[in-house]
Write a protein that holds these residues in place. Structure first.
Motif, mmCIF file in Angstrom:
data_model
loop_
_atom_site.group_PDB
_atom_site.id
_atom_site.type_symbol
_atom_site.label_atom_id
_atom_site.label_comp_id
_atom_site.label_asym_id
_atom_site.label_seq_id
_atom_site.Cartn_x
_atom_site.Cartn_y
_atom_site.Cartn_z
ATOM 1 N N GLN A 1 0.714 -1.323 -0.036
ATOM 2 C CA GLN A 1 -0.043 -0.179 -0.221
ATOM 3 C C GLN A 1 0.836 1.189 0.049
ATOM 4 O OE1 GLN A 1 -3.546 -0.388 0.291
ATOM 5 N NE2 GLN A 1 -3.618 1.676 -0.270
ATOM 6 N N GLY A 2 0.590 2.423 -0.997
ATOM 7 C CA GLY A 2 1.207 3.418 -0.929
ATOM 8 C C GLY A 2 0.787 4.422 0.341
ATOM 9 N N GLY A 3 2.031 5.158 0.729
ATOM 10 C CA GLY A 3 1.779 5.988 1.665
ATOM 11 C C GLY A 3 0.784 7.024 1.566
ATOM 12 N N ARG A 4 0.362 7.720 2.751
ATOM 13 C CA ARG A 4 -0.760 8.694 2.599
ATOM 14 C C ARG A 4 0.171 9.919 2.323
ATOM 15 N NH1 ARG A 4 -5.384 7.955 7.146
ATOM 16 N NH2 ARG A 4 -5.627 5.542 6.843
ATOM 17 N N GLY A 5 -0.444 10.906 1.553
ATOM 18 C CA GLY A 5 0.215 12.387 1.511
ATOM 19 C C GLY A 5 -0.151 13.071 2.660
ATOM 20 N N GLY A 6 0.990 13.955 3.131
ATOM 21 C CA GLY A 6 0.863 14.705 4.278
ATOM 22 C C GLY A 6 0.022 15.982 4.036
ATOM 23 N N ARG A 7 -0.886 16.288 4.844
ATOM 24 C CA ARG A 7 -1.986 17.409 4.752
ATOM 25 C C ARG A 7 -1.049 18.851 5.079
ATOM 26 N NH1 ARG A 7 -6.427 16.530 9.237
ATOM 27 N NH2 ARG A 7 -4.764 16.111 10.141
ATOM 28 N N GLY A 8 -1.310 19.774 3.962
ATOM 29 C CA GLY A 8 -0.682 21.145 4.121
ATOM 30 C C GLY A 8 -1.579 21.914 5.227
ATOM 31 N N ASN A 9 -0.911 23.101 5.436
ATOM 32 C CA ASN A 9 -1.308 23.966 6.644
ATOM 33 C C ASN A 9 -2.851 24.627 6.243
ATOM 34 O OD1 ASN A 9 -0.690 25.790 4.554
ATOM 35 N ND2 ASN A 9 0.268 27.148 6.243
ATOM 36 N N ALA A 10 -3.024 24.426 4.985
ATOM 37 C CA ALA A 10 -4.541 24.878 4.857
ATOM 38 C C ALA A 10 -5.585 23.975 5.335
ATOM 39 C CB ALA A 10 -4.545 25.202 3.257
ATOM 40 N N ALA A 11 -5.156 22.741 5.270
ATOM 41 C CA ALA A 11 -6.189 21.585 5.600
ATOM 42 C C ALA A 11 -6.117 21.331 7.065
ATOM 43 C CB ALA A 11 -5.790 20.316 5.053
ATOM 44 N N LEU A 12 -4.876 21.904 7.816
ATOM 45 C CA LEU A 12 -4.857 21.917 9.298
ATOM 46 C C LEU A 12 -5.617 23.113 10.073
ATOM 47 C CD1 LEU A 12 -1.249 20.657 9.296
ATOM 48 C CD2 LEU A 12 -3.330 19.185 9.693
ATOM 49 N N ALA A 13 -5.951 24.095 9.236
ATOM 50 C CA ALA A 13 -6.456 25.218 10.164
ATOM 51 C C ALA A 13 -7.856 24.870 10.685
ATOM 52 C CB ALA A 13 -6.424 26.201 9.127
ATOM 53 N N ASN A 14 -7.968 25.733 11.825
ATOM 54 C CA ASN A 14 -9.259 25.276 12.556
ATOM 55 C C ASN A 14 -9.576 26.648 13.289
ATOM 56 O OD1 ASN A 14 -7.718 25.020 15.036
ATOM 57 N ND2 ASN A 14 -7.608 22.963 14.654
ATOM 58 N N SER A 15 -10.446 26.806 14.010
ATOM 59 C CA SER A 15 -10.952 27.829 14.663
ATOM 60 C C SER A 15 -10.070 28.488 15.622
ATOM 61 C CB SER A 15 -12.379 27.863 15.328
ATOM 62 O OG SER A 15 -12.287 26.776 16.153
ATOM 63 N N LYS A 16 -9.239 27.575 16.314
ATOM 64 C CA LYS A 16 -8.211 27.898 17.310
ATOM 65 C C LYS A 16 -6.894 27.910 16.510
ATOM 66 C CE LYS A 16 -10.999 25.719 21.115
ATOM 67 N NZ LYS A 16 -11.010 27.045 21.747
ATOM 68 N N ARG A 17 -6.556 27.414 15.698
ATOM 69 C CA ARG A 17 -5.129 27.478 14.996
ATOM 70 C C ARG A 17 -5.526 27.742 13.649
ATOM 71 N NH1 ARG A 17 -3.305 22.880 16.427
ATOM 72 N NH2 ARG A 17 -1.787 23.294 17.951
ATOM 73 N N ARG A 18 -5.826 29.128 13.477
ATOM 74 C CA ARG A 18 -6.208 29.760 12.034
ATOM 75 C C ARG A 18 -4.986 29.960 11.195
ATOM 76 N NH1 ARG A 18 -10.829 32.430 12.465
ATOM 77 N NH2 ARG A 18 -11.577 32.728 14.640
ATOM 78 N N ALA A 19 -3.627 29.910 11.584
ATOM 79 C CA ALA A 19 -2.638 29.767 10.519
ATOM 80 C C ALA A 19 -1.593 28.941 10.978
ATOM 81 C CB ALA A 19 -2.192 31.290 10.641
ATOM 82 N N PRO A 20 -1.611 27.723 10.792
ATOM 83 C CA PRO A 20 -0.661 26.631 11.086
ATOM 84 C C PRO A 20 0.660 26.922 10.653
ATOM 85 C CG PRO A 20 -2.698 25.534 10.694
ATOM 86 C CD PRO A 20 -2.804 26.883 10.203
ATOM 87 N N GLY A 21 1.723 27.080 11.311
ATOM 88 C CA GLY A 21 2.929 27.196 10.792
ATOM 89 C C GLY A 21 3.677 25.862 10.553
ATOM 90 N N PHE A 22 3.023 24.687 10.213
ATOM 91 C CA PHE A 22 3.491 23.419 9.992
ATOM 92 C C PHE A 22 2.484 22.542 9.165
ATOM 93 C CE2 PHE A 22 0.432 22.984 13.345
ATOM 94 C CZ PHE A 22 -0.227 21.605 13.232
ATOM 95 N N ALA A 23 3.128 21.586 8.482
ATOM 96 C CA ALA A 23 2.294 20.608 7.679
ATOM 97 C C ALA A 23 2.682 19.283 8.232
ATOM 98 C CB ALA A 23 2.399 20.979 6.222
ATOM 99 N N GLU A 24 1.781 18.430 7.644
ATOM 100 C CA GLU A 24 2.372 16.715 7.760
ATOM 101 C C GLU A 24 3.232 16.319 6.782
ATOM 102 O OE1 GLU A 24 -1.990 15.057 9.954
ATOM 103 O OE2 GLU A 24 -1.480 14.819 7.844
ATOM 104 N N LEU A 25 3.871 15.481 7.268
ATOM 105 C CA LEU A 25 4.879 14.865 6.437
ATOM 106 C C LEU A 25 4.196 13.506 5.876
ATOM 107 C CD1 LEU A 25 8.056 14.527 8.495
ATOM 108 C CD2 LEU A 25 7.477 16.399 7.083
ATOM 109 N N GLY A 26 4.724 13.282 4.337
ATOM 110 C CA GLY A 26 4.127 12.101 3.740
ATOM 111 C C GLY A 26 4.370 10.871 4.238
ATOM 112 N N GLU A 27 3.653 9.856 4.426
ATOM 113 C CA GLU A 27 3.803 8.648 4.913
ATOM 114 C C GLU A 27 4.607 7.674 4.036
ATOM 115 O OE1 GLU A 27 1.227 6.264 7.696
ATOM 116 O OE2 GLU A 27 -0.061 7.081 6.447
ATOM 117 N N PRO A 28 5.819 6.948 4.595
ATOM 118 C CA PRO A 28 6.402 6.063 3.697
ATOM 119 C C PRO A 28 5.690 5.085 3.217
ATOM 120 C CG PRO A 28 7.128 5.529 6.021
ATOM 121 C CD PRO A 28 6.275 6.993 5.849
ATOM 122 N N GLY A 29 5.785 4.458 2.196
ATOM 123 C CA GLY A 29 4.994 3.232 1.513
ATOM 124 C C GLY A 29 5.448 1.832 2.065
ATOM 125 N N ASP A 30 4.406 0.794 1.995
ATOM 126 C CA ASP A 30 4.885 -0.213 2.640
ATOM 127 C C ASP A 30 6.058 -0.864 1.614
ATOM 128 O OD1 ASP A 30 2.890 -0.154 4.396
ATOM 129 O OD2 ASP A 30 1.323 -1.111 3.182
#
Length: 474
Positions: A119-148
């Protein structure tokens, strides 16, 4: 030199997921337009599929390593990365996929049958997808997962209805050449057949396939000769045919002893004891062979085995044999249960399923958190970014890891391992009161009370030394 390969070890690697992007939208008169980092693409899968045009595992013998493409990283302006392409590997019909320790993962029978081997690894979410009402401008993003990554054993077991079994030079190749349109190599020396041959036979309304495997010798089931390598090709056969050479000139062999030897090897190999059997007394075009066949026929029939006297040279007796095989195959097919369409079963997780467990390793004095979600979250965390570490702590707290650690006896400062990462456990604030600081930072990490790795290692050594002294004193 034969070019047939029916067992290979395949090393596969699925594609890695692309990293998410950290980006802030900026334009004239709008210096802070909010996060717009895109999500990384998923890595490609490694897929095995049955291809009717592939008849051997030869390609994997010469190219045993296969890797799917990685997903692309996300970009600013809400641009998501492209997904990696799946690597589709064609395999012959009847391929069995196993682990190196012999565990069967898939039995690929039927054109178009597929199996996702890695199974291929999942792509990491960018900071736009991680934003919410309490963290409006995340200064980080997720890393991509390694594949199996996996090391698989592919084994080919021919899909045939009838299997011809016999000693070398018994006339199996000649018999399949006159029963069907197959054209195997035929010569007057032992072990002419080095690869299984398949032929299609038409008998009235019945159409079935016949497999001719290399000759067996005593001890084949233990690895002697070529028998062990190719006995697997008759495992799927509905009917087994003992082809006996009645024109054999060896004084130590006769048809009855040949049948006994073949039955012994099949029993030693295992799983073939209940298959229907027929006996073919071959080469009756030779006068002495015809006399011998008539002499032993009654003894063989007394064992409950149907007997057919044939000659591959003059075609004598072939028609009754083909129809008898067709009837046996038809009976086997009629006895099989009806194939039901595949049902898609949905098994949603239980409401209280935490998807993790906690184990305490007393030797290293460490609490180990094992579970799909925690381990995946750790792989996707950029530990060079304090805010990303704080976000991971919040997710683990919401999942219930902190509460479970406390119930397991963990105290602040205890060593905890999740996946490949070890850290000192410091309970965080409730998830609804997540602290928010400057982008790329987390206030919970701004403390001078944190113990460094060297100090933690020295403390562990001191504790072990005290434990050894107590044990020696007692």
């Amino acid at each position: 030199m034969t070019s047939f390969v029916d067992r290979v070890v395949l090393h596969i690697q699925a594609g890695n997921g692309g990293h998410g992007c950290v980006s802030i939208h900026r334009e004239k008169f709008k210096p802070f337009g909010g996060p717009d980092g895109g999500t990384g693409g998923h890595g490609g899968n490694v897929v095995l599929t049955v291809d009717p045009q592939v008849h051997t595992l030869l390609d994997f013998h010469f190219r045993p390593h296969a890797k799917a493409t990685n997903g692309k990283g996300g970009q600013g302006s809400m641009k998501n990365g492209a997904n990696g392409e799946d690597l589709v590997l064609g395999v012959p019909d009847g391929t069995v996929v196993q682990t190196t320790d012999g565990t069967v993962l898939a039995d690929l029978v039927g054109a178009g049958t597929t199996y996702i081997a890695a199974q291929g690894g999942r792509g990491g979410r960018g900071n736009a997808a991680l934003a919410n009402s309490k963290r409006r401008a995340p200064g980080f993003a997720e890393l991509g997962e390694p594949g199996d990554a996996a090391e698989l054993v592919l084994e080919l077991k021919s899909v045939a209805d009838v299997g011809l079994v016999g000693f070398p030079s018994a006339g199996k190749s000649s018999l399949i050449s006159v029963l069907s349109a197959a054209r195997p190599k035929i010569a007057d020396y032992p072990f002419t057949t080095l690869v299984p041959n398949l032929g299609v036979v038409q008998a009235g309304d019945e159409t079935y396939t016949v497999a001719d495997v290399p000759g067996l010798i005593p001890g084949a089931a233990q690895g002697k000769g070529l028998g062990l390598e190719f006995l697997r090709h008759i495992e799927r056969c509905a009917v087994l045919v003992h082809v006996i050479d009645c024109a054999n000139l060896e004084s130590t062999r006769d048809p009855l002893s040949d049948i006994d030897a073949l039955e012994h090897e099949l029993a030693e190999y295992g799983g073939l004891a209940e298959r229907p059997r027929l006996v073919v007394l071959n080469k009756i075009d030779v006068p002495d062979a015809r006399d011998l066949a008539e002499y032993v026929r009654a003894d063989i029939e007394a064992r409950g085995l149907p007997v057919f006297e044939v000659s591959a040279v003059t075609h004598e007796g072939l028609k009754p044999l083909t129809y008898a095989l067709g009837e046996a195959v038809a009976a086997h097919r009629a006895a099989q249960p009806e194939v039901e369409p595949t049902r898609i079963v949905l098994r949603p997780p239980a409401v209280d399923d935490a998807d993790f467990v906690i184990e305490f390793e007393a030797e290293d004095e460490i609490y180990v958190v094992k579970g799909g979600k925690p381990e995946r979250w750790v792989r996707q965390t950029d530990f060079n970014n304090d805010e990303a570490i704080g976000y991971l702590a919040d997710r683990l707290a919401r999942l219930g890891v902190e509460e479970a650690l406390a119930k397991a006896g963990a105290t602040p400062g205890c060593l905890v391992r999740i996946g490949t990462r070890e850290f000192d456990w410091q309970p965080t604030l409730p998830s609804l009161q997540s602290p928010v600081g400057a982008r790329g930072t987390d206030p919970r990490l701004d403390t001078d009370e944190r113990i460094g790795a060297a100090e933690r290692l020295e403390a562990r050594r001191a504790r072990r030394a005290e434990l050894h002294e107590e044990l020696e004193g007692s």
